[in-house]
Each structure stands twice: as structure tokens, then as C-alpha cells.
Design an enzyme around this catalytic site. Structure first.
Site, short mmCIF file in Angstrom:
data_model
loop_
_atom_site.label_atom_id
_atom_site.label_comp_id
_atom_site.label_asym_id
_atom_site.label_seq_id
_atom_site.Cartn_x
_atom_site.Cartn_y
_atom_site.Cartn_z
N ARG A 182 0.81 -1.22 0.00
CA ARG A 182 0.00 0.00 0.00
C ARG A 182 0.84 1.27 0.00
O ARG A 182 0.43 2.29 -0.56
CB ARG A 182 -0.93 0.00 1.23
CG ARG A 182 -2.02 1.07 1.19
CD ARG A 182 -2.77 1.12 2.50
NE ARG A 182 -3.95 1.97 2.43
CZ ARG A 182 -4.56 2.52 3.50
NH1 ARG A 182 -4.09 2.26 4.71
NH2 ARG A 182 -5.62 3.28 3.36
N SER B 24 -7.32 6.85 -0.27
CA SER B 24 -7.07 5.42 -0.27
C SER B 24 -7.99 4.85 0.80
O SER B 24 -7.81 5.12 1.99
CB SER B 24 -5.60 5.12 0.07
OG SER B 24 -5.39 3.73 0.19
N SER B 25 -8.99 4.09 0.39
CA SER B 25 -10.03 3.65 1.31
C SER B 25 -9.48 2.69 2.36
O SER B 25 -8.38 2.14 2.21
CB SER B 25 -11.17 2.98 0.54
OG SER B 25 -11.73 3.88 -0.39
N ALA B 26 -10.27 2.47 3.41
CA ALA B 26 -9.88 1.54 4.46
C ALA B 26 -9.58 0.17 3.85
O ALA B 26 -10.39 -0.36 3.08
CB ALA B 26 -10.98 1.42 5.50
N TYR C 243 -18.49 5.10 0.80
CA TYR C 243 -17.45 5.76 0.01
C TYR C 243 -17.87 7.21 -0.27
O TYR C 243 -19.03 7.58 -0.12
CB TYR C 243 -17.26 5.04 -1.33
CG TYR C 243 -16.31 3.87 -1.29
CD1 TYR C 243 -15.08 3.93 -1.93
CD2 TYR C 243 -16.65 2.69 -0.63
CE1 TYR C 243 -14.20 2.85 -1.92
CE2 TYR C 243 -15.78 1.60 -0.61
CZ TYR C 243 -14.56 1.69 -1.25
OH TYR C 243 -13.71 0.62 -1.23
#
Length: 379
Positions: free
Chosen positions: A34, A96-98, A242
């Protein structure tokens, strides 16, 4: 490299504890670190009661690394780029999503090697890179992003990570007809209405996964399967929240012009504002309204808004320590009455959970149903 590997394994362990995430997703997270997709300065957004905080790789590398490899969503753009990240506050417009949410939706999508995948919303490029790993050297991943700056950054991240995904700048609601037909459509922005081009550009048997965010309480993961007749149908297998697709962002409420009326209500504002996900789906589908809550020190408020006319809204108020509640209504539509009636319809059905609801999408629109596509409850 050992330190990076430890960070990656910690993230894999964390993600693996959510929703029985399967090995193929965890292997992709191992293979696509990531940190390659997170800028040196970003905004960590832990949620709940924790305050967001700026992470700076140069000034505090330990916090940066720990946060990148945590459960935390990391915001990379505020106010469509109008506000610098170091400001630490503004509307979140790219991130950057969970990781646990990313993993859950990828598991629902279940891409296979050699699949052609359309991703709507490039963000940092991390999810596109995960998709590229999952589809393999003979697969094809196209990610479409409306924001030119975000798209350019995602393309650079993907190139630096040697991840083979094509980045296209454009309106995601239109899909990408030049690359169709797709085996999978993966949506990384919230939508209230499913654009039909996503269905049209998907092969029969193909899967569309999207965060369904009707604007009423809880948000929902949606998994649709495209049928040979050009429709798609599916259910809501869990939670997913989101940032909204830009073209579907709700308009703000109109200012109070003082013409509204107050009256008592026997229904506690929390009954609607904090209703379970199944009730949220039912109320949104039946009424077509938005709702959100506000918690203040001495008050709890549930707002209900007509998206077709932001000048029509209502707010139900509970004051701490008081047994009676009030509703202030602006406009000529009885919004509070509509949502409470919808709530008690849901109660009359036996309080069904989110997993009993589904959606069918046709060229003419979308329909929410309970238990079976034959039992439509609303749009």
C-alpha cells in the site's frame, strides 16, 4: 525490506480478521504494498470519535508507516483540490479507502485470471493495482477517473509499482465503451443511482460491485449480476461507505427562510436517524428522500431532505432531558410523516435485515425489492 514486510503482514493480519476475507485477496495485498500509493503528506481519517491528523513521511516517518499499514482510510484530496491537505479539514474528495473495505468489495467482485475489469474511480491507484494482480498478465484493468490531477497521480503510482492498469480520465458514470465488454465492473465511489452503461458494458454473467449510498442512514455494498436480457439483479451483502460520485452529490439544503412550521411528534428522532440498515434501505426506497443526523451537546437532530427540491426539508429535534419532541417542516411536502410511515411499514414486514433486500437495474431505472424481485418496494 524486512521492515516493509512486517508492516505488510500486520495489514494482512488485520484485514484477514474482517468478514472472513479469503486468501486470494490477502495474497494480492501482500503482492501490492500500500505504501507505494500513498503520498508523503496525507490526511489520516480514523473515523468514529477519533480526529483526523496529517501524516508526513519526512517529518515523522514512524507515524506515516504505521498509519499507511493500519485500518485507516487516508485522504489524499480535499474540496476537489481547492484545499491543501495540510489544512486538515474540508470535504474529503479522494482517498485510499480503508483496507478492510477494499478487501471486502474485492471479495464480492471475485475477479478471475484473464478477466477484463472496469474500475470506476482511480483514487491513488492501489485498488487498480490489486485488480491487475488478481487478473494476471492476460487480464485487462481499466480505471476511469474524473479528476485529471488524481488520474495523473494514479498513473504515476501504477507505473512506479509496475502494475499494469490503464488510467483514463472521464466521467465514470458513462463507463468506458471502448474497452467493453467487461467481466467485472468495480466501483470505488458512492452512488445513489446505478448508471445503466455499467450494466450495458458488462458481459452476461458479469458482476458489478458498488457502494450504494442512497443518502439515508447507513450505506450498503451492492453486488449485481448482469443477465442476458440486459438487466442486472443482486443483493446488499454488507456495509460499504465511500465518497459520492461527483455527478451524484446531493445539493445542500436551502437556507431557512422562516416560513416553516413546528409541531410535536410522538416518534423519537433517534428512531428514524439511528434505524437499522434494513430500515434505512426501506425508507430510502419508499420515500426517495435523504436523511442524516446531527449530535449536539444538548440535542439530537434528524434531518430529512427532498433531493428533488432542497427547499423542502424537515428536522426532528430531541432535547436532552425532555420527553416531548418537535418537528420543524419547511416546504409543502410532509417529509417527516412520509419517513415515519415508511419506517412502520418496515416494522410491519417483520423488521427485515439488509440481506433480505435486493435491486434490479434495467434500462429504464432501478427498483429495490424485498425477498424477491417480484416484491418491489420502491426506486
Amino acid at each position: 525490506m524486512e521492515a516493509v514486510a512486517r508492516h505488510v503482514e500486520r495489514l494482512v493480519e488485520h484485514v484477514g480478521g474482517f468478514d472472513d476475507i479469503q486468501g486470494f485477496v490477502l495474497d494480492a495485498i501482500r503482492a501490492v504494498p500500500r505504501h507505494l500509493f500513498i503520498p508523503d503528506v496525507a490526511l489520516a481519517a480514523p473515523g468514529d470519535s477519533e480526529q483526523p491528523f496529517v501524516i508526513d513521511r519526512e517529518a515523522d516517518p514512524g507515524t506515516w508507516w504505521d498509519t499507511v499499514y493500519s485500518h485507516c482510510p487516508i485522504v489524499t484530496q480535499l474540496d476537489d483540490g481547492a484545499t491543501g491537505i495540510r489544512a486538515g479539514a474540508g470535504e474529503y474528495t479522494s482517498s485510499s479507502s480503508a483496507p478492510s473495505t477494499v478487501a471486502h468489495l474485492l471479495q464480492l467482485l471475485d475477479p478471475e485470471p484473464d478477466d477484463r475489469v472496469l474500475e470506476v474511480g482511480a483514487g491513488t491507484g492501489w485498488t487498480a493495482a490489486l485488480l491487475a494482480h488478481l487478473t494476471g498478465p492476460y487480464g485487462s484493468v481499466t480505471t476511469i477517473e474524473i479528476d485529471e490531477v488524481v488520474a495523473e497521480r494514479a498513473a504515476k503510482n501504477l507505473a512506479a509499482a509496475d502494475a499494469h492498469a490503464r488510467v483514463v480520465t472521464g466521467e465514470g458514470a458513462n463507463g468506458f465503451p471502448e474497452g467493453a465488454p467487461f467481466n467485472r465492473v468495480h466501483v470505488t465511489c458512492g452512488v445513489r443511482t446505478i448508471p445503466y452503461p455499467w450494466i450495458e458494458q458488462c458481459r452476461p454473467g458479469g458482476v458489478i460491485v458498488a457502494p450504494y449510498c442512497p443518502g439515508f442512514g447507513d450505506d450498503h455494498a451492492l453486488r449485481l449480476v448482469r443477465r442476458p436480457d440486459g438487466t442486472a439483479t443482486g443483493r446488499f451483502p454488507g456495509h460499504a461507505s465511500y465518497m459520492m460520485m461527483r455527478s451524484q452529490r446531493p445539493a445542500p439544503c436551502a437556507a431557512d427562510d422562516g416560513s416553516g412550521l413546528s409541531r410535536p411528534t410522538e416518534v423519537h428522532p433517534r428512531t428514524i436517524g439511528l434505524a437499522p440498515p434494513g430500515a434505512d434501505l426501506a425508507m430510502a426506497a419508499i420515500t426517495g428522500l435523504y436523511a442524516h443526523v446531527s449530535r449536539e451537546e444538548h440535542r439530537f437532530l434528524t434531518y430529512v431532505v427532498d433531493p428533488a427540491d432542497p427547499g423542502r426539508w424537515a428536522v426532528a429535534v430531541h432535547r436532552r432531558g425532555e420527553a416531548e419532541h418537535t418537528v420543524y417542516q419547511l416546504g409543502d411536502r410532509p417529509l417527516w410523516d412520509e419517513v415515519t410511515e415508511a419506517y412502520f411499514r418496515w416494522v410491519g414486514w417483520g423488521e427485515p435485515g439488509r440481506d433480505r433486500f435486493g435491486m434490479t437495474v434495467t434500462r429504464d431505472g432501478q427498483h429495490i425489492w424485498l425477498d424477491s424481485p417480484d416484491h418491489v418496494i420502491g426506486g
